[in-house]
Enzyme design. Structure first.
Site, short mmCIF file in Angstrom:
data_model
loop_
_atom_site.label_atom_id
_atom_site.label_comp_id
_atom_site.label_asym_id
_atom_site.label_seq_id
_atom_site.Cartn_x
_atom_site.Cartn_y
_atom_site.Cartn_z
N TYR A 1 32.17 -23.43 -9.12
CA TYR A 1 31.44 -24.24 -10.11
C TYR A 1 32.08 -24.13 -11.49
CZ TYR A 1 27.27 -25.23 -7.27
OH TYR A 1 26.39 -25.69 -6.34
N LYS B 1 33.30 -15.73 3.19
CA LYS B 1 34.18 -16.39 4.15
C LYS B 1 35.51 -15.63 4.12
CE LYS B 1 35.14 -19.79 7.03
NZ LYS B 1 34.48 -19.99 8.34
N ASP C 1 23.94 -21.83 -3.12
CA ASP C 1 23.34 -23.15 -3.31
C ASP C 1 22.96 -23.74 -1.95
OD1 ASP C 1 22.62 -25.59 -4.63
OD2 ASP C 1 24.55 -26.43 -4.03
N ASP D 1 18.89 -23.98 0.07
CA ASP D 1 18.23 -25.21 0.52
C ASP D 1 17.86 -25.09 1.99
OD1 ASP D 1 18.65 -26.53 -2.01
OD2 ASP D 1 19.01 -28.44 -0.98
C1 IPM Z 1 20.71 -26.13 -7.77
C2 IPM Z 1 21.40 -27.46 -7.93
C3 IPM Z 1 22.54 -27.33 -8.93
C4 IPM Z 1 23.54 -26.34 -8.35
C5 IPM Z 1 23.25 -28.63 -9.34
C6 IPM Z 1 22.31 -29.71 -9.73
C7 IPM Z 1 24.24 -28.38 -10.44
O1 IPM Z 1 21.84 -27.94 -6.71
O2 IPM Z 1 20.23 -25.58 -8.78
O3 IPM Z 1 20.58 -25.66 -6.64
O4 IPM Z 1 24.36 -26.71 -7.50
O5 IPM Z 1 23.50 -25.18 -8.76
MN MN Z 2 21.08 -26.82 -5.02
#
Ligand code: IPM
Ligand code: MN
Ligand code: NAD
Length: 352
Positions: free
Chosen positions: A143, A188, A244, A248
């Site tokens: 990032y 990884k 990230d 999710d």
């Molecule tokens: C999160 C989001 C962010 C990330 C994006 C919007 C920059 O997906 O906070 O999980 O990838 O960190």
């Molecule tokens: Mn995210």
């Protein structure tokens, strides 16, 4: 009486509606537990681009730095998807994480009892008290690495220093010490040089924590193990991008992405608290977003930044109570009351 200064970054899409519910609940908790809260709003993301031309105005950074903590809704949306690279809403989010030094992102995936049947994972796989803490490195890796593009190629680089890995590893080991003393480091290392350094450094740090049982897992296997047997995990520590993605995934075990809270911490008291989900442009303005991830982020703020653990516990208990009979559409099940975003906020306040 303690009086906390909170900066609100409502952001885009469903951001304003969910933050409004979190504020209602925080005010209720303040009344009940005898502390004061004063709010200031600042612009981040698409709304900031519209108003000022940039996703992270200087004033926003200054306001956040001057506050006890920050509550963020979410940023982004199709309106700004064609903005040039660094002028996107998402760059504003990375910018504020960097500016505040928020290197440690805690993403708890906890199943609230009444929601077990709303999870797509079978009851017996979830078990009675699934509770995973994902510790995601937040200000390094791909990032923040060098990026570029030429006419026919583009690149981003994953780079981690020993110091960056050590400090996130310590956060994760400390967390494991307060929980079940089990830490899974996800990387990884079979392919990436940066992951091999990650693994070696985590092993070094583990010598400071002989009581913690450490294991290592490749990220592809971890993605599979999370749905095969989530009970095996206590604390997971991983890089920015892997965290990230895995968080999710973990959110669905808990029923919905609308349930997962997060805390972004710097090592000091100031933290930024936000749901892990995005601005949900597909449901923005319909009043049906689940505000619980943001409300639960407020509970994390009370616990990690404001030193009000009883208020945090009370909010979590209120959420659990409300979920017995009330659901926003994302977690709806037959026989429940279907409620709107703001009704859910009101119900949590009543339960408090
Ligand atoms: C999160 C989001 C962010 C990330 C994006 C919007 C920059 O997906 O906070 O999980 O990838 O960190
Ligand atoms: Mn995210
Ligand atoms: P998203 O998380 O916004 O939405 C994914 C799906 O989950 C959508 O169907 C949405 O309706 C649903 N959802 C999300 N939150 C919900 C809630 N509280 N209640 C009910 N349903 C909910 O992810 P996306 O669609 O990939 O991204 C949309 C925008 O948000 C993009 O611009 C992205 O960059 C941004 N984003 C921002 C953040 C953040 O600000 N922290 C996080 C993730 C994505």
């Amino acid at each position: 009486m303690a009086d906390y200064k909170i900066t609100l970054l409502k952001g885009d899409g469903i951001g304003p509606e969910i933050v409004d519910q979190a504020v209602k609940v925080l005010n209720k908790a303040a009344d009940k537990f005898g502390f004061g809260v004063t709010y200031d709003e600042a612009l981040l993301g698409g709304c900031a681009i519209d108003a000022t031309g940039v996703p992270l105005p200087e004033e926003t950074v200054a306001k956040c730095k001057a506050s006890d903590s920050v509550i963020l809704g979410a940023v982004g949306g199709p309106k700004w998807d064609d903005q040039p690279g660094n002028n996107r809403p998402e760059a504003g989010l990375l910018g504020i994480r960097g500016a505040l030094g928020l290197f440690a992102n805690l993403r708890p995936s906890v199943i609230f009892g009444p929601l077990k049947s709303a999870s797509p994972i079978k009851d017996e796989i979830i078990g009675d008290n699934m509770d995973i803490m994902i510790v995601r490195e937040l200000t390094g890796g791909i990032y923040f690495g060098e990026r570029g593009k030429s006419e026919d190629a583009a690149w981003d680089t994953e780079k981690y220093s020993v110091a960056e890995i050590e400090r996130i590893a310590r956060v994760a080991f400390d967390m494991a010490m307060k929980r079940n003393k089990k830490l899974t480091s996800v990387d990884k290392a079979n392919v990436l040089e940066s992951s091999r350094l990650w693994r070696k450094t985590v092993i070094e740090v583990s010598k400071e924590y002989p009581e913690v049982e450490l294991n290592h897992m490749y990220v592809d296997n971890c993605a599979m193990q999370l749905v095969r047997n989530p009970k095996q995990f206590d604390v997971i520590v991983t890089s920015n991008i892997f965290g990230d993605i895995l968080s999710d995934e973990a959110s669905m075990i808990a029923g919905s992405i609308g349930m997962l809270a997060s805390a972004s911490l710097s090592g000091g008291k100031l933290g930024l608290y936000e749901p892990i989900h995005g601005s949900a442009p597909d449901i923005a303005g319909l009043g049906i977003a689940n505000p619980l991830a943001t409300i639960l982020s407020v509970a994390m703020m009370l616990r990690y930044s404001l030193g009000q653990p009883q208020a945090a516990d009370a909010i979590e208990a209120a959420v659990s109570e409300v979920l017995k009979t009330n659901r926003t559409p994302d977690i709806y099940e037959d026989g429940m009351n279907k409620v709107s975003c703001s009704q859910m906020g009101d119900l949590v306040c009543e339960a408090l």
